[in-house]
Design a protein around this motif. Structure first.
Motif, PDB file in Angstrom:
ATOM      1  N   HIS B  49     -18.072  33.959   9.159  1.00 50.96           N
ATOM      2  CA  HIS B  49     -18.636  34.342  10.082  1.00 50.96           C
ATOM      3  C   HIS B  49     -18.279  35.853  10.673  1.00 50.96           C
ATOM      4  O   HIS B  49     -17.311  36.255  10.198  1.00 50.96           O
ATOM      5  N   ALA B  50     -19.306  36.462  11.283  1.00 48.01           N
ATOM      6  CA  ALA B  50     -19.189  37.844  11.262  1.00 48.01           C
ATOM      7  C   ALA B  50     -19.242  38.379  12.714  1.00 48.01           C
ATOM      8  O   ALA B  50     -19.685  37.745  13.554  1.00 48.01           O
ATOM      9  N   LEU B  51     -18.201  39.314  12.994  1.00 51.92           N
ATOM     10  CA  LEU B  51     -18.221  39.874  14.462  1.00 51.92           C
ATOM     11  C   LEU B  51     -18.628  41.458  14.302  1.00 51.92           C
ATOM     12  O   LEU B  51     -17.934  42.107  13.572  1.00 51.92           O
ATOM     13  N   ILE B  52     -19.667  41.672  14.775  1.00 50.22           N
ATOM     14  CA  ILE B  52     -20.309  43.018  14.595  1.00 50.22           C
ATOM     15  C   ILE B  52     -20.431  43.476  16.181  1.00 50.22           C
ATOM     16  O   ILE B  52     -20.482  43.013  17.155  1.00 50.22           O
ATOM     17  N   GLY B  53     -20.872  44.755  16.043  1.00 54.04           N
ATOM     18  CA  GLY B  53     -20.924  45.547  17.157  1.00 54.04           C
ATOM     19  C   GLY B  53     -21.018  46.989  16.880  1.00 54.04           C
ATOM     20  O   GLY B  53     -20.320  47.553  16.000  1.00 54.04           O
ATOM     21  N   PRO B  54     -21.501  47.936  18.076  1.00 48.06           N
ATOM     22  CA  PRO B  54     -21.332  49.434  17.898  1.00 48.06           C
ATOM     23  C   PRO B  54     -19.921  49.476  17.846  1.00 48.06           C
ATOM     24  O   PRO B  54     -18.985  49.222  18.451  1.00 48.06           O
ATOM     25  N   ASN B  55     -19.827  51.043  17.497  1.00 47.80           N
ATOM     26  CA  ASN B  55     -18.353  51.343  17.822  1.00 47.80           C
ATOM     27  C   ASN B  55     -17.758  51.333  19.154  1.00 47.80           C
ATOM     28  O   ASN B  55     -18.761  51.545  20.036  1.00 47.80           O
ATOM     29  N   GLY B  56     -16.509  50.863  19.279  1.00 49.66           N
ATOM     30  CA  GLY B  56     -15.937  50.710  20.550  1.00 49.66           C
ATOM     31  C   GLY B  56     -16.568  49.657  21.245  1.00 49.66           C
ATOM     32  O   GLY B  56     -16.434  49.430  22.632  1.00 49.66           O
ATOM     33  N   ALA B  57     -17.030  48.504  20.624  1.00 46.90           N
ATOM     34  CA  ALA B  57     -17.586  47.379  21.511  1.00 46.90           C
ATOM     35  C   ALA B  57     -16.457  46.497  21.559  1.00 46.90           C
ATOM     36  O   ALA B  57     -16.508  45.358  22.312  1.00 46.90           O
ATOM     37  N   GLY B  58     -15.045  46.698  21.011  1.00 45.88           N
ATOM     38  CA  GLY B  58     -14.178  45.835  21.154  1.00 45.88           C
ATOM     39  C   GLY B  58     -13.856  44.766  20.139  1.00 45.88           C
ATOM     40  O   GLY B  58     -13.153  44.025  20.318  1.00 45.88           O
ATOM     41  N   LYS B  59     -14.449  45.041  18.972  1.00 46.94           N
ATOM     42  CA  LYS B  59     -14.569  44.356  17.704  1.00 46.94           C
ATOM     43  C   LYS B  59     -12.725  44.042  17.217  1.00 46.94           C
ATOM     44  O   LYS B  59     -12.503  42.905  17.209  1.00 46.94           O
ATOM     45  N   THR B  60     -12.389  45.323  17.095  1.00 47.79           N
ATOM     46  CA  THR B  60     -11.025  45.233  16.456  1.00 47.79           C
ATOM     47  C   THR B  60      -9.967  44.580  17.543  1.00 47.79           C
ATOM     48  O   THR B  60      -9.184  43.910  17.214  1.00 47.79           O
ATOM     49  N   THR B  61     -10.136  44.953  18.935  1.00 46.07           N
ATOM     50  CA  THR B  61      -9.383  44.414  19.905  1.00 46.07           C
ATOM     51  C   THR B  61      -9.538  42.854  19.717  1.00 46.07           C
ATOM     52  O   THR B  61      -8.468  42.072  19.907  1.00 46.07           O
ATOM     53  N   CYS B  62     -10.595  42.460  19.836  1.00 44.76           N
ATOM     54  CA  CYS B  62     -10.974  41.064  19.886  1.00 44.76           C
ATOM     55  C   CYS B  62     -10.348  40.349  18.593  1.00 44.76           C
ATOM     56  O   CYS B  62      -9.458  39.450  18.767  1.00 44.76           O
ATOM     57  N   PHE B  63     -10.403  41.082  17.599  1.00 46.55           N
ATOM     58  CA  PHE B  63      -9.508  40.531  16.242  1.00 46.55           C
ATOM     59  C   PHE B  63      -8.345  40.443  16.427  1.00 46.55           C
ATOM     60  O   PHE B  63      -7.538  39.355  16.049  1.00 46.55           O
ATOM     61  N   ASN B  64      -7.678  41.532  17.033  1.00 45.78           N
ATOM     62  CA  ASN B  64      -6.174  41.592  17.136  1.00 45.78           C
ATOM     63  C   ASN B  64      -5.880  40.617  18.016  1.00 45.78           C
ATOM     64  O   ASN B  64      -4.786  39.883  18.016  1.00 45.78           O
ATOM     65  N   LEU B  65      -6.681  40.066  19.029  1.00 47.64           N
ATOM     66  CA  LEU B  65      -6.336  39.055  19.965  1.00 47.64           C
ATOM     67  C   LEU B  65      -6.216  37.904  19.245  1.00 47.64           C
ATOM     68  O   LEU B  65      -5.335  36.968  19.388  1.00 47.64           O
ATOM     69  N   LEU B  66      -7.271  37.611  18.223  1.00 43.74           N
ATOM     70  CA  LEU B  66      -7.338  36.308  17.676  1.00 43.74           C
ATOM     71  C   LEU B  66      -6.271  36.082  16.720  1.00 43.74           C
ATOM     72  O   LEU B  66      -5.772  35.039  16.260  1.00 43.74           O
ATOM     73  N   SER B  67      -5.683  37.371  16.171  1.00 41.33           N
ATOM     74  CA  SER B  67      -4.579  37.417  15.263  1.00 41.33           C
ATOM     75  C   SER B  67      -3.308  37.530  15.844  1.00 41.33           C
ATOM     76  O   SER B  67      -2.186  37.628  15.026  1.00 41.33           O
ATOM     77  N   LYS B  68      -3.243  37.366  16.896  1.00 44.13           N
ATOM     78  CA  LYS B  68      -2.037  37.628  17.925  1.00 44.13           C
ATOM     79  C   LYS B  68      -1.203  38.786  17.660  1.00 44.13           C
ATOM     80  O   LYS B  68      -0.081  38.722  18.008  1.00 44.13           O
ATOM     81  N   ILE B  69      -1.973  39.898  17.210  1.00 49.48           N
ATOM     82  CA  ILE B  69      -1.053  41.101  17.230  1.00 49.48           C
ATOM     83  C   ILE B  69      -1.036  41.720  18.814  1.00 49.48           C
ATOM     84  O   ILE B  69      -0.180  42.299  19.264  1.00 49.48           O
TER      85      ILE B  69
END
Lengths: 308, 266
Positions: B49-69
C-alpha cells in the motif's frame, strides 16, 4: 600474532616498571587508566558525555577511605564496597539523566556532580577542605601486607588488568553490541523493539562502578581523599585524557591517562606554564589527530600495512 | 477476502475484515498547524500500500503516527485489531509493526552482520547480558547471513555499514527490518535520494520480500508506486484526497491538480 607479542612486552614492562620508576607515579597512572576506561565506556561506546564523572571517583575515595579508617575491613572489600556504592549512585544518576542525550545529559550530570561536591564539602566525615587523611592500606584478604608502595603497585596493577578486561567484555557482549548501536542511531534501536533508556541506565551504572573502583584505588595510593577528586576539574581532566588517547578504542584511555599523568608530573616544575603546554598538546591532537593518538596510530597502521 | 488470516489478535476474537493496520479519525496538530486531519486509513493484509501526496501533505507525519514515533492529537491506530494508540514505538515493533527511516538508518560503526544481528537480538532475550561473550550470539549469525544474502550483501558482511554505498545502505536497512520478521513493514521513502541505477534493485527487493507481509510505503517516486503498489492513498493538506489503484488515482482530476505545478512530476 604481533598482538600477543605486544601484550607480552607490555606485561613484562608493567611488571618490571616499579624497579625503575617511582611506584606512586605508576599507580596514579593506573588509577586514571581505570577511570578513563570507565568514562570511555560511556562516551566512546554509548555516546553519553558525562560531565560529572568525578562524582563517582571522588565519592568512592571517601567511602573506601572511611571504611579503611573506621572499620577493620580488608582492602579488597573496601574496593568492592566503594564500587558497588558508586554503581548504585550511577543507577540513580541514570534514572534522572538517561532520557536526555547530548548537551542536556552533560549538563544534568554536571549539576548532580556539583550537588554532590557541596554535599561532601559540608558532610562531617570528609574533613571538609582538609580532606580525609591517613587512610591505611589494610592487608589484602587480611593476610597479605600491601602497606609498601612497591607491593601495593602489584595489587593495583592486577585490579587494573581485571578492570580493562571487564570493559573489553562489556563492549564485546550482547549488551555492548546493542549499546554501540544506540550510540550510532538511538531512534533506530528504538524502532527495533528495544528500550534504549534501559540500556543507557545499565551503561551508566557499570561505568560509575568502575569509576568508583578507580577512586577507591586512588584513596589507598595517596592515603588521602580530597574534595579535588570530586571537583569538575577532575571531570574535565578525564574527558581530556580520553579524547587525547582516542575515543571508542580500548587502548585510548590507557594511552591518554598515562600521557596526561606523566605530562603533569614532568611539567610540574614549570608552574603556570604547565597548563599552557598541556593546552597546546590538546589543541594539536584535536586539530591533527581527531581520532586521538590511538585512533591516528590505527589509521596509520592500516594505511601502511594494508597498502603494502 | 481470499487472504487467510493466520494470527488472530488476542484481545479481539473477531478481527475486522482482513485489515492489518487501521487508522481511525487520526489527527495531529503542532501548535495551531494541522499536519494531519481526520485520516481514516485501512491497509489490507498482504498488500503493498502506498501513501503519496505532494510535499507537505502530511505523509511523514502520518507515517510517524502509525509507527508511534508521534502520538496523535485525536484518533486511534489499530494493529491486527488491537488498539496500539497508547503504545510506544519499541512496543509496536515487538508486536510486528516495524518501520524504516527516510534518512538511511544503519548503525555506521557496526559491521553489516552486527547491524542485522542487533535486530535479531530483539527477540533473543539476552540483550542485557553484559558479562557474556559475543560468542553467545553465534547462533544468530546464520540467520543474519541469510538475511544479508537475501538483500545481496553477503560479501559485505564484515564491512562497516559506513563503508557501503547509499543504495547498499538501504538494502542493509531492509535486511535489518526483515530481521524483526515484521507482519507489517513501514517504509519511509525507500528510494529517496537514489540514482536510477539503485531504484530498480530496491524496488525488486521490496517486491521480493513482500510475500507473507504487508508493506506500507511513503514514496515520492510515482513510477515506483505504479509498478509496486496495489492500493494507493493520496494525501493533501493533511487529509485524504482519494484512494484506489494507480489507474484510478492517476486519472483522478483532483490528484492531477494537486500534483500540478511541478512539485513532483517524475
Amino acid at each position: 600474532m604481533t598482538r600477543y607479542v605486544l601484550f607480552a612486552a607490555l606485561g613484562i614492562a608493567a611488571l618490571a616498571a616499579p624497579f625503575q620508576v617511582y611506584p606512586i607515579l605508576l599507580m596514579t597512572i593506573l588509577c586514571f587508566v581505570v577511570f578513563a576506561a570507565s568514562f570511555n565506556l560511556l562516551l566512546g561506546f554509548a555516546g553519553l558525555l558525562c560531565f560529572g564523572h568525578a562524582m563517582f571517583f571522588g565519592t568512592a575515595a571517601y567511602i573506601a577511605g572511611w571504611l579503611l579508617k573506621n572499620t577493620a575491613i580488608t582492602i579488597e572489600l573496601a574496593f568492592l564496597a566503594a564500587t558497588l556504592a558508586m554503581a548504585v549512585l550511577g543507577y540513580l544518576v541514570g534514572l534522572i539523566s538517561a532520557r536526555r542525550g547530548g548537551i542536556q545529559f552533560a549538563m544534568i550530570t554536571f549539576a548532580i556532580a556539583q550537588f554532590i561536591y557541596f554535599l561532601l564539602l559540608r558532610a562531617p566525615f570528609t574533613g571538609g577542605e582538609d580532606g580525609m587523611q591517613g587512610i591505611p592500606r589494610s592487608a589484602l584478604f587480611g593476610v597479605i601486607n600491601v602497606s609498601s608502595s612497591f607491593t601495593l603497585y602489584y595489587l593495583i596493577l592486577a585490579i587494573t588488568v581485571l578492570a580493562i578486561a571487564a570493559v573489553y567484555r562489556i563492549v564485546h557482549s550482547p549488551f555492548g553490541e546493542v549499546l554501540r548501536a544506540i550510540r550510532d542511531n538511538e531512534a533506530r534501536v528504538d524502532s527495533l523493539g528495544f528500550n534504549p533508556v534501559q540500556f543507557k541506565i545499565l551503561a551508566i551504572t557499570l561505568s560509575a562502578g568502575l569509576a568508583g573502583l578507580a577512586g577507591a584505588m586512588k584513596a589507598t595510593v595517596f592515603q588521602i581523599a580530597t574534595l579535588h577528586d570530586v571537583s569538575w576539574h577532575v571531570s574535565g581532566t578525564i574527558i581530556f585524557m580520553t579524547l587525547l588517547g582516542g575515543l571508542g578504542t580500548l587502548a585510548g584511555p590507557v594511552v591518554g591517562a598515562a600521557l596526561v599523568v606523566v605530562l603533569h608530573d614532568y611539567l610540574a616544575h614549570f608552574g603556570e606554564w604547565a597548563l599552557i603546554i598541556q593546552g597546546s598538546v590538546f589543541l594539536a591532537v584535536i586539530l591533527f589527530m581527531r581520532q586521538g593518538i590511538v585512533g591516528a596510530a590505527k589509521a596509520l597502521y592500516r594505511r601502511v600495512v594494508v597498502r603494502s | 477476502m481470499s487472504v487467510a488470516i493466520t494470527t488472530a489478535a488476542p484481545t479481539n476474537p473477531a478481527p475486522e475484515g482482513d485489515y492489518v493496520l487501521e487508522a481511525r479519525g487520526l489527527s495531529k496538530s503542532f501548535g495551531g498547524f494541522h499536519a494531519v486531519r481526520n485520516v481514516d486509513l485501512k491497509v489490507k493484509r498482504g498488500s503493498i500500500h502506498a501513501l503519496i501526496g505532494p510535499n507537505g501533505a502530511g505523509k511523514t507525519t502520518c507515517f510517524n503516527l502509525l509507527s508511534k514515533i508521534l502520538t496523535p492529537t485525536e484518533g486511534q491506530v489499530l494493529f491486527d485489531g488491537q488498539d496500539i494508540t497508547g503504545l510506544r514505538s519499541a512496543q509496536v515493533a515487538r508486536l510486528g509493526l516495524v518501520r524504516s527511516f527516510q534518512i538511511s538508518a544503519t548503525f555506521p560503526h557496526l559491521t553489516c552482520l552486527e547491524n542485522v544481528r542487533v535486530a535479531l537480538q530483539s527477540s533473543y532475550g539476552i540483550a542485557y547480558s553484559f558479562w557474556r561473550s559475543l560468542r553467545a550470539l553465534d547462533s544468530l549469525n546464520d540467520r543474519a547471513m541469510q538475511l544479508l544474502a537475501q538483500v545481496g550483501l553477503k560479501a559485505q558482511a564484515d564491512l562497516l555499514a559506513t563503508e557501503l554505498s547509499y543504495g547498499k545502505k538501504r538494502a542493509l536497512e531492509i535486511a535489518t527490518t526483515l530481521a524483526m520478521d515484521p507482519k507489517v513493514m513501514l517504509l519511509d521513502e525507500p528510494t529517496a535520494g537514489m540514482g536510477r541505477e539503485d531504484v530498480e534493485p530496491i524496488t525488486d527487493l521490496i517486491r521480493e520480500v513482500s510475500p507473507g507481509r504487508t508493506i506500507l510505503i511513503v514514496e515520492h517516486n510515482l513510477s515506483v508506486v505504479a509498478n509496486l503498489c496495489e492500493r494507493i492513498t493520496v494525501l493533501q493538506h493533511g487529509e485524504i484526497l482519494t484512494e484506489g489503484t494507480y489507474g484510478e488515482v492517476s486519472s483522478n482530476p483532483d490528484v492531477i491538480t494537486a500534483y500540478m505545478g511541478g512539485v513532483d512530476d517524475e
